[in-house]
Motif scaffolding. Sequence first.
Motif, PDB file in Angstrom:
ATOM      1  N   ASP A 142       8.539  16.577  -2.991  1.00  0.00           N
ATOM      2  CA  ASP A 142       7.435  16.086  -2.156  1.00  0.00           C
ATOM      3  C   ASP A 142       6.360  15.493  -3.056  1.00  0.00           C
ATOM      4  OD1 ASP A 142       7.884  17.425   0.781  1.00  0.00           O
ATOM      5  OD2 ASP A 142       8.642  18.718  -0.815  1.00  0.00           O
ATOM      6  N   VAL A 143       6.032  14.224  -2.826  1.00  0.00           N
ATOM      7  CA  VAL A 143       5.056  13.529  -3.657  1.00  0.00           C
ATOM      8  C   VAL A 143       3.767  13.332  -2.873  1.00  0.00           C
ATOM      9  CG1 VAL A 143       4.524  11.410  -4.912  1.00  0.00           C
ATOM     10  CG2 VAL A 143       6.858  12.331  -4.953  1.00  0.00           C
ATOM     11  N   VAL A 144       2.665  13.774  -3.446  1.00  0.00           N
ATOM     12  CA  VAL A 144       1.337  13.579  -2.858  1.00  0.00           C
ATOM     13  C   VAL A 144       0.561  12.628  -3.763  1.00  0.00           C
ATOM     14  CG1 VAL A 144      -0.822  14.674  -2.176  1.00  0.00           C
ATOM     15  CG2 VAL A 144       1.354  15.850  -1.784  1.00  0.00           C
ATOM     16  N   SER A 145       0.252  11.468  -3.221  1.00  0.00           N
ATOM     17  CA  SER A 145      -0.506  10.467  -3.953  1.00  0.00           C
ATOM     18  C   SER A 145      -1.986  10.623  -3.649  1.00  0.00           C
ATOM     19  CB  SER A 145      -0.033   9.073  -3.531  1.00  0.00           C
ATOM     20  OG  SER A 145      -0.984   8.093  -3.897  1.00  0.00           O
ATOM     21  N   VAL A 146      -2.796  10.636  -4.699  1.00  0.00           N
ATOM     22  CA  VAL A 146      -4.251  10.705  -4.551  1.00  0.00           C
ATOM     23  C   VAL A 146      -4.826   9.454  -5.206  1.00  0.00           C
ATOM     24  CG1 VAL A 146      -6.332  12.040  -5.011  1.00  0.00           C
ATOM     25  CG2 VAL A 146      -4.142  13.221  -4.670  1.00  0.00           C
ATOM     26  N   ALA A 148      20.246  -2.781  -2.066  1.00  0.00           N
ATOM     27  CA  ALA A 148      20.000  -1.775  -1.029  1.00  0.00           C
ATOM     28  C   ALA A 148      18.759  -2.163  -0.238  1.00  0.00           C
ATOM     29  CB  ALA A 148      19.834  -0.392  -1.637  1.00  0.00           C
ATOM     30  N   HIS A 149      18.761  -1.792   1.029  1.00  0.00           N
ATOM     31  CA  HIS A 149      17.625  -2.053   1.910  1.00  0.00           C
ATOM     32  C   HIS A 149      17.252  -0.748   2.617  1.00  0.00           C
ATOM     33  CE1 HIS A 149      18.265  -6.398   1.475  1.00  0.00           C
ATOM     34  NE2 HIS A 149      19.551  -6.168   1.678  1.00  0.00           N
ATOM     35  N   VAL A 150      16.073  -0.208   2.305  1.00  0.00           N
ATOM     36  CA  VAL A 150      15.616   0.995   3.007  1.00  0.00           C
ATOM     37  C   VAL A 150      14.535   0.609   4.007  1.00  0.00           C
ATOM     38  CG1 VAL A 150      16.128   2.518   1.049  1.00  0.00           C
ATOM     39  CG2 VAL A 150      13.821   1.569   1.316  1.00  0.00           C
ATOM     40  N   SER A 151      14.406   1.392   5.042  1.00  0.00           N
ATOM     41  CA  SER A 151      13.358   1.155   6.026  1.00  0.00           C
ATOM     42  C   SER A 151      12.049   1.782   5.566  1.00  0.00           C
ATOM     43  CB  SER A 151      13.742   1.768   7.376  1.00  0.00           C
ATOM     44  OG  SER A 151      12.649   1.685   8.273  1.00  0.00           O
ATOM     45  N   VAL A 152      10.985   0.992   5.632  1.00  0.00           N
ATOM     46  CA  VAL A 152       9.649   1.540   5.390  1.00  0.00           C
ATOM     47  C   VAL A 152       8.763   1.271   6.610  1.00  0.00           C
ATOM     48  CG1 VAL A 152       9.671   1.565   2.872  1.00  0.00           C
ATOM     49  CG2 VAL A 152       9.034  -0.537   4.063  1.00  0.00           C
ATOM     50  N   ALA A 153       9.398   1.211   7.787  1.00  0.00           N
ATOM     51  CA  ALA A 153       8.625   1.046   9.019  1.00  0.00           C
ATOM     52  C   ALA A 153       7.578   2.141   9.141  1.00  0.00           C
ATOM     53  CB  ALA A 153       9.565   1.066  10.227  1.00  0.00           C
ATOM     54  N   ALA A 207       4.816   3.771  -2.759  1.00  0.00           N
ATOM     55  CA  ALA A 207       5.382   4.368  -1.549  1.00  0.00           C
ATOM     56  C   ALA A 207       6.795   3.851  -1.280  1.00  0.00           C
ATOM     57  CB  ALA A 207       4.474   4.079  -0.351  1.00  0.00           C
ATOM     58  N   LYS A 208       7.022   2.566  -1.526  1.00  0.00           N
ATOM     59  CA  LYS A 208       8.354   1.998  -1.327  1.00  0.00           C
ATOM     60  C   LYS A 208       9.367   2.619  -2.289  1.00  0.00           C
ATOM     61  CE  LYS A 208       6.780  -2.524   0.364  1.00  0.00           C
ATOM     62  NZ  LYS A 208       6.610  -3.960   0.045  1.00  0.00           N
ATOM     63  N   LEU A 209       8.969   2.800  -3.527  1.00  0.00           N
ATOM     64  CA  LEU A 209       9.868   3.379  -4.522  1.00  0.00           C
ATOM     65  C   LEU A 209      10.166   4.843  -4.219  1.00  0.00           C
ATOM     66  CD1 LEU A 209       8.234   1.720  -7.639  1.00  0.00           C
ATOM     67  CD2 LEU A 209      10.488   1.174  -6.708  1.00  0.00           C
ATOM     68  N   ALA A 210       9.175   5.569  -3.727  1.00  0.00           N
ATOM     69  CA  ALA A 210       9.414   6.964  -3.341  1.00  0.00           C
ATOM     70  C   ALA A 210      10.444   7.032  -2.221  1.00  0.00           C
ATOM     71  CB  ALA A 210       8.107   7.622  -2.904  1.00  0.00           C
ATOM     72  N   ARG A 211      10.374   6.105  -1.281  1.00  0.00           N
ATOM     73  CA  ARG A 211      11.353   6.078  -0.193  1.00  0.00           C
ATOM     74  C   ARG A 211      12.756   5.766  -0.743  1.00  0.00           C
ATOM     75  NH1 ARG A 211      10.554   5.659   5.169  1.00  0.00           N
ATOM     76  NH2 ARG A 211       8.997   7.250   4.636  1.00  0.00           N
ATOM     77  N   GLU A 212      12.838   4.817  -1.678  1.00  0.00           N
ATOM     78  CA  GLU A 212      14.137   4.506  -2.285  1.00  0.00           C
ATOM     79  C   GLU A 212      14.697   5.697  -3.053  1.00  0.00           C
ATOM     80  OE1 GLU A 212      14.174  -0.336  -2.948  1.00  0.00           O
ATOM     81  OE2 GLU A 212      13.872   0.970  -4.689  1.00  0.00           O
ATOM     82  N   ALA A 213      13.824   6.515  -3.605  1.00  0.00           N
ATOM     83  CA  ALA A 213      14.251   7.696  -4.361  1.00  0.00           C
ATOM     84  C   ALA A 213      14.453   8.914  -3.467  1.00  0.00           C
ATOM     85  CB  ALA A 213      13.233   8.020  -5.449  1.00  0.00           C
ATOM     86  N   GLU A 214      14.333   8.729  -2.160  1.00  0.00           N
ATOM     87  CA  GLU A 214      14.526   9.787  -1.169  1.00  0.00           C
ATOM     88  C   GLU A 214      13.559  10.950  -1.361  1.00  0.00           C
ATOM     89  OE1 GLU A 214      19.052   9.219   0.327  1.00  0.00           O
ATOM     90  OE2 GLU A 214      18.823  10.631  -1.325  1.00  0.00           O
ATOM     91  N   LEU A 215      12.312  10.597  -1.691  1.00  0.00           N
ATOM     92  CA  LEU A 215      11.263  11.601  -1.851  1.00  0.00           C
ATOM     93  C   LEU A 215      10.289  11.509  -0.678  1.00  0.00           C
ATOM     94  CD1 LEU A 215      10.463  11.108  -5.656  1.00  0.00           C
ATOM     95  CD2 LEU A 215      11.763  12.967  -4.618  1.00  0.00           C
ATOM     96  N   ASP A 216       9.904  12.653  -0.117  1.00  0.00           N
ATOM     97  CA  ASP A 216       8.843  12.675   0.875  1.00  0.00           C
ATOM     98  C   ASP A 216       7.549  12.239   0.180  1.00  0.00           C
ATOM     99  OD1 ASP A 216      10.870  13.825   2.300  1.00  0.00           O
ATOM    100  OD2 ASP A 216       9.668  15.455   3.105  1.00  0.00           O
ATOM    101  N   TYR A 217       6.771  11.390   0.832  1.00  0.00           N
ATOM    102  CA  TYR A 217       5.584  10.807   0.206  1.00  0.00           C
ATOM    103  C   TYR A 217       4.423  10.822   1.191  1.00  0.00           C
ATOM    104  CZ  TYR A 217       2.722   7.190  -2.176  1.00  0.00           C
ATOM    105  OH  TYR A 217       1.711   6.483  -2.803  1.00  0.00           O
ATOM    106  N   ALA A 218       3.268  11.270   0.719  1.00  0.00           N
ATOM    107  CA  ALA A 218       2.035  11.221   1.507  1.00  0.00           C
ATOM    108  C   ALA A 218       0.920  10.682   0.624  1.00  0.00           C
ATOM    109  CB  ALA A 218       1.666  12.600   2.041  1.00  0.00           C
ATOM    110  N   SER A 219      -0.041  10.022   1.260  1.00  0.00           N
ATOM    111  CA  SER A 219      -1.117   9.360   0.528  1.00  0.00           C
ATOM    112  C   SER A 219      -2.472   9.856   1.006  1.00  0.00           C
ATOM    113  CB  SER A 219      -1.024   7.847   0.725  1.00  0.00           C
ATOM    114  OG  SER A 219      -2.145   7.192   0.172  1.00  0.00           O
TER     115      SER A 219
END
Length: 289
Positions: free
Chosen positions: A81-85, A124-129, A191-203
């Motif tokens: 789980d990644v928390v961006s500050v 690869a194409h991931v969704s970031v909707a 945030a896009k890279l975290a999604r590609e790496a299959e990591l939960d991400y919050a900002s």
Amino acid sequence: MKTMIGVIGGSGLYDIDGLEGAAWQKLDTPWGAPSDEVLTGTLDGVPMAFLPRHGRGHVHSPTSVPYRANIDALKQLGVTDVVSVSACGSFREEMAPGDFVIVDQFVDRTFAREKSFFGPGCVAHVSVAHPICERLAGLCYEAARTTGVSVHMGGTYLAMEGPQFSTLAESKLYREVWGCDVIGMTNMPEAKLAREAELDYASIAMITDYDSWHPQHGEVDVSEIIATLGANSANARDLIAQLPALLGPERAACPQGCDRSLEFAVMTAPDQRDPTLVAKLATVAGRVL
């Protein structure tokens, strides 16, 4: 699976207090070195990794931050789980300097950064909707409320290239026409890279100023930003200290599917994949490759 929290600290947040067994680790990745060494340890029994986005001493500009290396390094360590500050400007009167905003959407206006781990030879194409993990964002909001800071749930983050701040015309465009709420320089392509790496991400956006649209505040004043960052960083540390108890040591599958975002994303046929790129992707995409 065991929970491991990764915190990416922005301007003004260069370390984390209270980690047991704290040690700075030097890591290497196929995408180069991350912004700095990573501080690892445990907080209330839950493993945590802290990475200063700009490096200690603030040596990286928003454009030069090695975003791919940073995400790869956190994944190497076992972060789930990644928390961006990050420090941000505000387009809303009610989102005042000193407030926190738990971001839920982005408009990406960056143009000088590598935005994907994938490319020719392995597409690869991931969704970031929905680019933010709703579960993790909700827990960050809950943690912020316990600290007493004024926090807003939800907001659209305009990611600009920088390093200059907006012109008045741009600030009005982003606020009045595009309907954005905050502006910063670093959450994309993170945030896009975290999604590609299959990591939960919050900002978590820490508001430092009103950008340049506000008639009573005028242009952005760096000295005022630095003054606000001091109080914001203390509140951010208090927020982060609440996360281990909220997330817990055992991690269930993400209800939103952030941790399975590559399930059907890789388009290149196995026999057509570039082995060199596939090898570089071992950490972030090894589960599906």
